[in-house]
Design an enzyme around this catalytic site. Structure first.
Site, PDB file in Angstrom:
ATOM      1  CE  LYS A 209      -3.627   2.247   2.687  1.00 36.14           C
ATOM      2  NZ  LYS A 209      -4.599   2.160   3.770  1.00 36.14           N
ATOM      3  CD  GLU A 215       9.193  -6.061   7.315  1.00 38.91           C
ATOM      4  OE1 GLU A 215       8.907  -4.947   6.802  1.00 38.91           O
ATOM      5  OE2 GLU A 215       8.977  -6.332   8.508  1.00 38.91           O
ATOM      6  N   GLY A 270      -4.965  -1.991   4.905  1.00 35.11           N
ATOM      7  CA  GLY A 270      -4.140  -3.107   4.428  1.00 35.11           C
ATOM      8  C   GLY A 270      -4.806  -4.456   4.678  1.00 35.11           C
ATOM      9  NE  ARG A 271      -6.687  -3.957  10.792  1.00 31.88           N
ATOM     10  CZ  ARG A 271      -6.022  -2.826  10.976  1.00 31.88           C
ATOM     11  NH1 ARG A 271      -4.834  -2.638  10.403  1.00 31.88           N
ATOM     12  NH2 ARG A 271      -6.530  -1.856  11.711  1.00 31.88           N
ATOM     13  CD  GLU A 356      -2.016  -4.591  11.337  1.00 31.06           C
ATOM     14  OE1 GLU A 356      -2.601  -4.380  10.268  1.00 31.06           O
ATOM     15  OE2 GLU A 356      -0.800  -4.858  11.393  1.00 31.06           O
ATOM     16  CG  HIS A 387      -4.971 -36.289  15.339  1.00 31.77           C
ATOM     17  ND1 HIS A 387      -5.153 -37.541  15.865  1.00 31.77           N
ATOM     18  CD2 HIS A 387      -5.962 -36.105  14.425  1.00 31.77           C
ATOM     19  CE1 HIS A 387      -6.207 -38.114  15.266  1.00 31.77           C
ATOM     20  NE2 HIS A 387      -6.714 -37.255  14.407  1.00 31.77           N
ATOM     21  CE  LYS A 507       5.593  -1.054  10.301  1.00 30.18           C
ATOM     22  NZ  LYS A 507       4.595  -0.421   9.455  1.00 30.18           N
TER      23      LYS A 507
END
Ligand code: F6P
Length: 545
Positions: A209, A215, A270-271, A356, A387, A507
């Site tokens: 965005k 990253e 973003g999410r 978030e 399991h 950050k």
């Protein structure tokens, strides 16, 4: 800013507190025994999704009070404000309009006096044209080879949705192409994703965005070098890189022609962006028609949320049940177990969506909250999860409400497997709710010494979410169900579900530490003694000091 009465002072909250005292000792066994029709009454349906919420620790009165709470908190008015494009993300002064990404052509929604719907459809049209050209071989790499590999580079909302959707819809994907996802700045992520691939057949979709995320930009630069070094020409970038972003300037600075950029807008969080251009890799995988079906599924759930009365409104009910367990039962976490291996990344996707959005400690008035907000979300697909960690859900000391998600028709031709899968899902909901008593165990011949260890108290709540099959449309409805569920929770807690200030500090601190790790000369360190010692140890072990 909203500085009205505190949530805990509202009438409905007080009534729910008293009601909790009345019913917290009542078991699901009792509730089902008292009302044989409960399993048919505590259900709701919308946008192709059926919700059985009867195995929750609620009565009809609980639901009435929870709906009252929602109304007292203004859920309907705030929902309508979101759909209208009002700037309900107060701390960033932004509209919250992911719902505009999936309205049909011809609808009209205005932000700052501009109708955004034509813009949305112009991007969908450009994405569709591009996806068709890549999929049918009209878009070629710089040496004339067809694109066989698509690598999405992005993180957070620019990664989790695309990867989740690709895995969920893989049965409808172009099998002749490979789709990979690079998110982590750990170089292993990039190295593994590009392993064995021919750069001449590889397309990178750089999804960000902001186009500034450390990253993503690091991975994007590494990708460009990998490509240019191998193909021997800088111009290769033009046919092997496209960008998805809101930041044209940064895209240009990186060296991608904005003609190869697919845009979206600051009113898409973003999410909440997997159905925007951020979904380009999804569209490349499943084709424009399936992508549009997915958008139709989102829209169907939007319409359900917008128009259904709260009493039968799926996202509202789910959100209110989360409040019920989180705030009155003190449940710290919630499990989400899809009984569909294609949905294996759905819990990870929901972690960002929910945590978030609702991991906030101040209300909209800027006051510290005096109640719990967003729960911890986690999960894995059933039956694998049975399991590994279900033991703790059945017999541990913590209350963990769970959503179990399943489908009536399989995507695989192995229908027998599917019956086994779904039998397990129904059985788990039953076992969690009703458990097994000492008397039942004794009746079945359990040796006395074992009986206490084998007792399952039951009374563990679940929502069972059932849809016909995992089509693109169902996936859209399912994601929108959780988006609006999260919205409902945020409205009750009176928080801003659309900002994420908490991620900034880390950050900034990482930015300060980067040169301290990589510089040639031993740095002057001014952190706390722990951080200083860790940095020194790291440098020493890397042979830098
Ligand atoms: O750090 C959190 C975050 O801002 C998320 O909200 C977002 O989805 C992610 O980073 C990636 O951001 P971008 O798409 O701008 O690279």
């Amino acid at each position: 800013m909203n500085d009205g009465p505190r949530l805990t002072e509202t009438q409905a909250w007080q009534a729910l507190k008293a009601h909790y005292e009345e019913i917290s000792g009542t078991s699901l066994r009792q509730l089902f025994a008292e009302d044989p029709t409960r399993g048919e009454r505590f259900c709701a349906e919308g946008a192709g999704i059926f919700l059985d919420y009867s195995k929750n620790r609620i009565t009809a009165k609980t639901l009435i009070l929870l709906v009252q709470l929602a109304r007292e908190c203004g859920l309907e008015a705030r929902r309508d404000a979101m759909f209208r494009g009002e700037k309900i993300n107060l701390t960033e002064n932004r509209a919250v309009l992911h719902t505009a990404l999936r309205v049909p052509r011809g609808a009209s929604i205005s932000v700052d006096g501009r109708d955004v719907v034509p813009d949305v459809h112009a991007v969908i049209d450009r994405m569709s044209d591009f996806a068709d050209r890549v999929r049918d071989g009209r878009w070629l790499g710089c040496t004339g080879k067809r694109i066989k590999n698509v690598i999405n580079i992005g993180i957070g909302g620019s990664y989790l949705g695309p990867e989740m959707a690709y895995l969920a819809l893989r049965p409808s994907s172009q099998r002749a192409m490979n789709f990979r996802f690079v998110s982590n700045v750990d170089g292993a992520d990039f190295t593994e994703a590009t392993q064995g691939l021919d750069p001449a057949e590889t397309l990178f979709v750089i999804s960000s965005k902001t186009f500034t995320t450390l990253e993503t930009m690091t991975n994007a630069r590494t990708a460009r070098k990998w490509l240019v070094d191998s193909l021997g020409r800088e111009e290769a970038v033009a046919s092997h890189f496209v960008a998805v972003s809101t930041n044209g300037e940064k895209v240009r600075e990186f060296g991608i022609d904005t003609a190869n950029m697919f845009g979206f807008w600051d009113w898409v969080g973003g999410r909440y962006s997997m159905d925007s251009a951020i979904g380009l890799s999804t569209m490349l995988a499943v084709g424009p028609e399936n992508f549009k079906e997915m958008l139709a599924g989102f829209h169907a759930m939007d319409e359900h949320f917008r128009t259904a009365p709260l009493e039968s409104n799926l996202p509202a009910i789910m959100g209110l049940l989360t409040v019920w367990y989180n705030n009155f039962f003190g449940a710290q976490t919630m499990g989400v177990m899809p009984y569909a291996s294609c949905l294996k990344r759905f819990p990870a996707y929901l972690q960002q969506l929910q945590m978030e959005s609702n991991g906030k400690h101040v209300d909209l008035g800027g006051r510290f909250v005096d109640y719990e907000t967003g729960p911890i979300i986690w999960g894995e697909p059933g039956t694998d999860a049975q399991h590994s960690f279900y033991q703790l859900i059945h017999q541990g000391t913590k209350l963990i409400p769970c959503d179990l998600i399943g489908f009536c028709r399989p995507l695989s031709p192995l229908d027998h497997h599917h019956d086994l899968l779904m039998a397990n899902m129904f059985a788990q909901a039953e076992a969690l709710a009703f458990g097994k008593t000492a008397a039942e165990l004794t009746g079945e011949g359990s040796p006395d010494f074992q009986t206490p260890f084998r007792i399952c108290e039951g009374n563990r709540p679940t929502n069972v979410i059932l849809a016909e099959s995992l089509t693109p449309k169902t996936l859209g409805s399912l994601v929108a169900l959780y988006e609006h569920n999260v919205f409902t929770q945020g409205i009750v807690w009176n928080i801003d579900s659309f900002d994420q200030w908490g991620v900034e500090l880390g950050k900034v601190l990482a930015g300060r530490i980067i040169p301290e790790l990589s510089g040639a000369a031993a740095p002057q360190l001014g952190h706390d003694s722990s951080t200083n010692a860790l940095i020194r140890r790291y440098r020493r072990l890397k042979g830098r000091d």
